[in-house]
Design an enzyme around this catalytic site. Structure first.
Site, PDB file in Angstrom:
ATOM      1  N   TRP A 107      -3.894  -1.668  -2.567  1.00  0.00           N
ATOM      2  CA  TRP A 107      -3.989  -0.098  -2.337  1.00  0.00           C
ATOM      3  C   TRP A 107      -5.361   0.009  -1.800  1.00  0.00           C
ATOM      4  O   TRP A 107      -6.195  -0.429  -2.238  1.00  0.00           O
ATOM      5  CB  TRP A 107      -3.453   0.947  -3.562  1.00  0.00           C
ATOM      6  CG  TRP A 107      -2.963   2.277  -2.874  1.00  0.00           C
ATOM      7  CD1 TRP A 107      -3.879   3.413  -2.576  1.00  0.00           C
ATOM      8  CD2 TRP A 107      -1.807   2.364  -2.417  1.00  0.00           C
ATOM      9  NE1 TRP A 107      -3.010   4.264  -2.063  1.00  0.00           N
ATOM     10  CE2 TRP A 107      -1.645   3.729  -2.030  1.00  0.00           C
ATOM     11  CE3 TRP A 107      -0.333   1.553  -2.322  1.00  0.00           C
ATOM     12  CZ2 TRP A 107      -0.292   4.168  -1.538  1.00  0.00           C
ATOM     13  CZ3 TRP A 107       0.538   2.147  -1.959  1.00  0.00           C
ATOM     14  CH2 TRP A 107       0.695   3.633  -1.604  1.00  0.00           C
ATOM     15  N   ASP A 159      -9.663   7.525   4.502  1.00  0.00           N
ATOM     16  CA  ASP A 159      -9.558   8.766   4.775  1.00  0.00           C
ATOM     17  C   ASP A 159      -8.486   9.462   3.692  1.00  0.00           C
ATOM     18  O   ASP A 159      -7.924   8.522   3.165  1.00  0.00           O
ATOM     19  CB  ASP A 159      -9.537   9.415   6.410  1.00  0.00           C
ATOM     20  CG  ASP A 159      -8.028   8.717   6.743  1.00  0.00           C
ATOM     21  OD1 ASP A 159      -7.314   8.253   6.224  1.00  0.00           O
ATOM     22  OD2 ASP A 159      -8.099   8.837   7.975  1.00  0.00           O
ATOM     23  N   GLU A 162      -5.472   7.425   3.902  1.00  0.00           N
ATOM     24  CA  GLU A 162      -5.558   6.298   3.334  1.00  0.00           C
ATOM     25  C   GLU A 162      -5.759   5.142   4.223  1.00  0.00           C
ATOM     26  O   GLU A 162      -4.991   3.958   4.227  1.00  0.00           O
ATOM     27  CB  GLU A 162      -4.628   5.832   2.311  1.00  0.00           C
ATOM     28  CG  GLU A 162      -4.137   7.139   1.478  1.00  0.00           C
ATOM     29  CD  GLU A 162      -3.247   6.906   0.019  1.00  0.00           C
ATOM     30  OE1 GLU A 162      -2.165   6.601   0.114  1.00  0.00           O
ATOM     31  OE2 GLU A 162      -3.951   6.952  -0.845  1.00  0.00           O
ATOM     32  N   GLU A 314       8.031  15.095   2.243  1.00  0.00           N
ATOM     33  CA  GLU A 314       6.842  14.956   2.833  1.00  0.00           C
ATOM     34  C   GLU A 314       6.537  15.053   4.287  1.00  0.00           C
ATOM     35  O   GLU A 314       5.713  15.849   4.684  1.00  0.00           O
ATOM     36  CB  GLU A 314       6.242  13.494   2.548  1.00  0.00           C
ATOM     37  CG  GLU A 314       4.976  12.966   3.394  1.00  0.00           C
ATOM     38  CD  GLU A 314       4.838  11.564   3.162  1.00  0.00           C
ATOM     39  OE1 GLU A 314       5.459  10.713   3.845  1.00  0.00           O
ATOM     40  OE2 GLU A 314       3.995  11.129   2.265  1.00  0.00           O
TER      41      GLU A 314
END
Ligand code: BGC
Length: 361
Positions: A107, A159, A162, A314
Site C-alpha cells: 500500500w 497525497d 494515495e 464513495e
C-alpha cells in the site's frame, strides 16, 4: 432530524470496532482498515452530531497506535535529519487494521496528511468538551506526531488520494499546518507555531499558480481536496482571493452544472466518478461563507445518491473521466465502496453546518 442524518450516525456506529477504530467501508476488503484521515473526519462528524463518546473512543485507539510506534517515529526523525531515504518500516503507516496492526499487503503507506488532520481533530474534540489538557496517552501521542510532522513536512509523500508520492501537495501541507498550529496553541509550545508558520509560507510561495492553489507543487491543475486549505485547515480564510480563485477553478474543472465533484480532472479510479464526500465538503465551504442555498443544493445531490437503504457510496459512476477504468477497478476491488463512512461523516458535518434538526431527507 432527517432519516439520512440518523442513518449516517447508525452506519458509523456499526462501523466502529470495539477497539474504537472506524472501518473505512465494511463491504470492501481493501477498505477493512482504519485510516487516520477518514477516521478523524468521522470522529469530527460524530462530535458535531452529538456523539462525542464515539469520537473519544476513536482518539483513544489512535493515540495507542501512535504510542506503540515511538521507536518508528524516532527512527524516521533520525534518518530524515541525516537525509537518508525512509523505508516501509521507518514511518507511520496511513492505515491500520481495526486492532491497530500494519496491513500486510502492499500500500502507498507514506502519507502525512492524516496525522496533521488527527492532531487538529483530536484537539477540536478536547476543546468541544471544554478540556484544557490532554489525557496522558493522548498527550504523549500528540507530542510524537508534532515532532514527526515538524521533522518530515518538507518530504514528498503520497497525497490524500494515495497517489503522486514523489510530490509535495498543498492540501497535505495545509493539514500539517492545521495540526501543528492547534498543537502549539493548545500546549503553548511556540516552536510548533514557528514550524506552522514556515509551512504556511511554503504553501503561499510555492503552492499558488496563476492566483490559485494547485494540486501539487509544479503543476497548475487543481484538486477538489484543496477545499481543505481554507475549510477546515484555515491556511487562508475562505474569502481570500487565492482561495476564491481555487473554488472557481474547482467548480469549472471538476463539476458539471447540478452534479457532484470529481477528485481531479485526470482521476481514473473507478473511472473517475463524482465523489459524495467532496460534494458535501464543497457544501460545507459554501455554508461557512453564508451561501446556504448553494450548500443546500449540494446536500440534496449527495442525499439523492443514497441507496434504497440510505447508504452513501464513495463515488457514483456518472460523467466518468475515463470510463474503461470503471470495470478495470471493479474486477480488482469489487463494486464501488458502499457505505463509505467518510461520505456519511461529511454529510453529517454539512447538515450540522446547515443547522441539523432538519426535516425528512
Ligand atoms: C482514498 C483515500 C481514502 C481511502 C479509504 C482511497 O481510495 O483515495 O482518500 O482514505 O480510500 O476511504
Amino acid at each position: 432530524m432527517s432519516d439520512l442524518f440518523q442513518h449516517s450516525i447508525q452506519v458509523i456506529l456499526e462501523g466502529q470496532a470495539d477497539s474504537g477504530a472506524y472501518i473505512a467501508c465494511p463491504s470492501m476488503p481493501d477498505y477493512a482498515y482504519c485510516w487516520f484521515r477518514d477516521g478523524t473526519f468521522i470522529a469530527r462528524a460524530m462530535d458535531l452530531a452529538g456523539q462525542p463518546e464515539s469520537a473519544r473512543r476513536f482518539h483513544d485507539w489512535a493515540a495507542a497506535v501512535i504510542c506503540e510506534r515511538e521507536a518508528i517515529v524516532e527512527r524516521a526523525l533520525e534518518k530524515a535529519a541525516r537525509g537518508e531515504p525512509l523505508s516501509e518500516s521507518d514511518y507511520l503507516h496511513t492505515r491500520y487494521t481495526l486492532d491497530g496492526q500494519e496491513g500486510e499487503d502492499e500500500w502507498p503507506n507514506f502519507q502525512l496528511d492524516g496525522f496533521g488532520t488527527w492532531l487538529w481533530g483530536m484537539i477540536e474534540h478536547l476543546r468541544q468538551g471544554g478540556d484544557t489538557r490532554f489525557p496522558p496517552i493522548w498527550g504523549q501521542a500528540a507530542e510524537l506526531v508534532a515532532r514527526y510532522l515538524a521533522g518530515l513536512w518538507r518530504w514528498p509523500n503520497y497525497d490524500c488520494w494515495e497517489e503522486f508520492g514523489d510530490r509535495v501537495h498543498p492540501h497535505t501541507l495545509a493539514a500539517l499546518y492545521a495540526g501543528l498550529r492547534s498543537y502549539a496553541s493548545f500546549t503553548g509550545r511556540t516552536q510548533y507555531a514557528r514550524v506552522a508558520k514556515q509551512i504556511r509560507g511554503h504553501i503561499l510561495q510555492h503552492g499558488v499558480r496563476d492566483g490559485h492553489f494547485v494540486k501539487y507543487i509544479g503543476t497548475d491543475a487543481v484538486d477538489a481536496s484543496l477545499l481543505g486549505v481554507a475549510v477546515p485547515y484555515g491556511v487562508v480564510p475562505p474569502d481570500d482571493p487565492r482561495f476564491q480563485a481555487t473554488l472557481a477553478r474547482i467548480e469549472a474543472d471538476l463539476r458539471q452544472e447540478g452534479g457532484g465533484l470529481h477528485r481531479y480532472a485526470r482521476d481514473t479510479y473507478y473511472g473517475g466518478g463524482e465523489w459524495l464526500l467532496l460534494t458535501a465538503w464543497l457544501g460545507w465551504v459554501y455554508a461557512e461563507i453564508g451561501q446556504s442555498e448553494r450548500a443546500e443544493e449540494l446536500r440534496a445531490w449527495v442525499a439523492a445518491q443514497a441507496t434504497d437503504s440510505g447508504d452513501l457510496p464513495e463515488q457514483v459512476p456518472v460523467h466518468l473521466n475515463d470510463p474503461p477504468y470503471l470495470e478495470w477497478w471493479i474486477e480488482r476491488r469489487g463494486p464501488i465502496a458502499t457505505p463509505l463512512l467518510w461520505s456519511h461523516a461529511m454529510l453529517l458535518i454539512l447538515d450540522v453546518r446547515l443547522g441539523a434538526g432538519r426535516g425528512p431527507a
